[in-house]
Design an enzyme around this catalytic site. Structure first.
Site, PDB file in Angstrom:
ATOM      1  N   ASP A   9      -1.420  49.111  35.632  1.00  0.00           N
ATOM      2  CA  ASP A   9      -0.754  47.949  35.067  1.00  0.00           C
ATOM      3  C   ASP A   9      -1.769  46.798  35.051  1.00  0.00           C
ATOM      4  OD1 ASP A   9       1.344  46.201  34.294  1.00  0.00           O
ATOM      5  OD2 ASP A   9       1.531  45.572  36.386  1.00  0.00           O
ATOM      6  N   ARG A  10      -1.501  45.744  34.292  1.00  0.00           N
ATOM      7  CA  ARG A  10      -2.466  44.624  34.253  1.00  0.00           C
ATOM      8  C   ARG A  10      -2.056  43.459  35.157  1.00  0.00           C
ATOM      9  NH1 ARG A  10      -3.294  40.713  29.234  1.00  0.00           N
ATOM     10  NH2 ARG A  10      -2.015  39.374  30.574  1.00  0.00           N
ATOM     11  N   ASP A  11      -0.950  42.767  34.790  1.00  0.00           N
ATOM     12  CA  ASP A  11      -0.583  41.545  35.515  1.00  0.00           C
ATOM     13  C   ASP A  11      -0.070  41.889  36.910  1.00  0.00           C
ATOM     14  OD1 ASP A  11      -1.187  39.870  33.307  1.00  0.00           O
ATOM     15  OD2 ASP A  11       0.707  40.451  32.381  1.00  0.00           O
ATOM     16  N   ASP A  21       8.188  27.624  35.137  1.00  0.00           N
ATOM     17  CA  ASP A  21       9.630  27.574  34.839  1.00  0.00           C
ATOM     18  C   ASP A  21      10.430  28.501  35.762  1.00  0.00           C
ATOM     19  OD1 ASP A  21       8.875  25.899  32.775  1.00  0.00           O
ATOM     20  OD2 ASP A  21       8.810  27.533  31.301  1.00  0.00           O
ATOM     21  N   LYS A  22      10.114  28.461  37.035  1.00  0.00           N
ATOM     22  CA  LYS A  22      10.842  29.200  38.077  1.00  0.00           C
ATOM     23  C   LYS A  22      10.706  30.725  38.005  1.00  0.00           C
ATOM     24  CE  LYS A  22      14.208  25.525  38.549  1.00  0.00           C
ATOM     25  NZ  LYS A  22      15.499  25.076  38.090  1.00  0.00           N
ATOM     26  N   THR A  55      -0.034  48.055  29.573  1.00  0.00           N
ATOM     27  CA  THR A  55       0.540  46.754  29.892  1.00  0.00           C
ATOM     28  C   THR A  55       1.593  46.307  28.883  1.00  0.00           C
ATOM     29  OG1 THR A  55      -0.023  44.417  30.266  1.00  0.00           O
ATOM     30  CG2 THR A  55      -1.462  45.616  28.770  1.00  0.00           C
ATOM     31  N   GLN A  57       3.129  43.255  27.020  1.00  0.00           N
ATOM     32  CA  GLN A  57       2.786  41.858  26.702  1.00  0.00           C
ATOM     33  C   GLN A  57       3.780  41.344  25.648  1.00  0.00           C
ATOM     34  OE1 GLN A  57       0.703  39.999  28.399  1.00  0.00           O
ATOM     35  NE2 GLN A  57       0.058  41.709  29.698  1.00  0.00           N
ATOM     36  N   CYS A  89       1.873  47.203  24.928  1.00  0.00           N
ATOM     37  CA  CYS A  89       3.146  47.114  24.216  1.00  0.00           C
ATOM     38  C   CYS A  89       3.403  45.630  23.918  1.00  0.00           C
ATOM     39  CB  CYS A  89       4.299  47.689  25.025  1.00  0.00           C
ATOM     40  SG  CYS A  89       5.861  47.375  24.169  1.00  0.00           S
ATOM     41  N   ASP A 125       2.693  46.966  40.094  1.00  0.00           N
ATOM     42  CA  ASP A 125       3.255  46.026  41.075  1.00  0.00           C
ATOM     43  C   ASP A 125       4.741  45.753  40.870  1.00  0.00           C
ATOM     44  OD1 ASP A 125       2.867  44.559  38.698  1.00  0.00           O
ATOM     45  OD2 ASP A 125       2.809  42.686  39.816  1.00  0.00           O
TER      46      ASP A 125
HETATM   47 MG   LIG Z   1       2.601  43.902  36.670  1.00  0.00          MG
END
Ligand SMILES: [Mg+2]
Length: 178
Positions: A9-11, A21-22, A55, A57, A89, A125
């Site tokens: 995965d990336r992020d 923004d919470k 990932t 996106q 994606c 993650d």
């Molecule tokens: Mg992630």
């Protein structure tokens, strides 16, 4: 012979999430990119695994993030870590077959790169990652962060060293079978 892969995965793996923004979001520009160190990742290729980023996106389709920025960031990661392929994606709908936790991009990668999913791993993650992996018989590895302690996975890690240990054991097992 079909190869095993380590899907990434990336992020939350290559770079930190951005709190805005919470809630957590993908970075929208280079200013917002804070890299995690994944030193040692390319060595995993010597164990016989292809390195493939997958990932979501969805902000691309929403026109919040530019395609150009995403491509630049991915070029950087591809060179930095010798990634074999990056699949993105860009669609926002959760119903889209390519968007995790749906397994579409994993199945596309399997077909295009002749991969053996039963000996492959995913490192992510979030539950979207681990669920997508489960749907196509890929072993899941969760990189533990403060926000994901309750997510179910086959393995849990906090370092590249731990990742190497898991993949070395699998690699030895595959070689014994041949
Ligand atoms: Mg992630």
């Amino acid at each position: 012979m079909a190869h095993p892969a380590l899907f990434l995965d990336r992020d939350g793996i290559f770079n930190e999430l951005v709190f805005r923004d919470k809630s957590f979001h993908s970075p929208r520009s280079w200013d917002e990119v804070i890299h995690f160190s994944l030193a040692g990742l390319p060595q995993i290729k010597s164990l016989g695994f292809k390195l493939i980023m997958i990932t979501n996106q969805p902000d691309i389709e929403r026109k919040i993030i530019s395609q150009k920025f995403v491509e630049e960031l991915h070029d950087f990661y591809q060179k930095q870590y010798q990634l074999d392929r990056i699949y993105v994606c860009p669609y926002a709908s959760n119903e889209h077959p390519l968007k995790k936790p749906n397994p579409g991009l994993f199945l596309l990668a399997q077909k295009e790169l002749d991969l053996d999913l039963s000996t492959s791993f995913l490192l992510g993650d979030t539950e979207k990652d681990t669920l997508a992996a489960k749907k196509c018989g890929i072993s899941s590895i969760l990189w533990i962060r403060e926000y994901n302690q309750n997510v179910q996975s086959d393995f849990r890690i906090t370092s590249i060293k731990e990742l190497m240990t898991i993949l070395s054991q699998r690699s030895n097992f595959i070689q014994r079978k041949l």
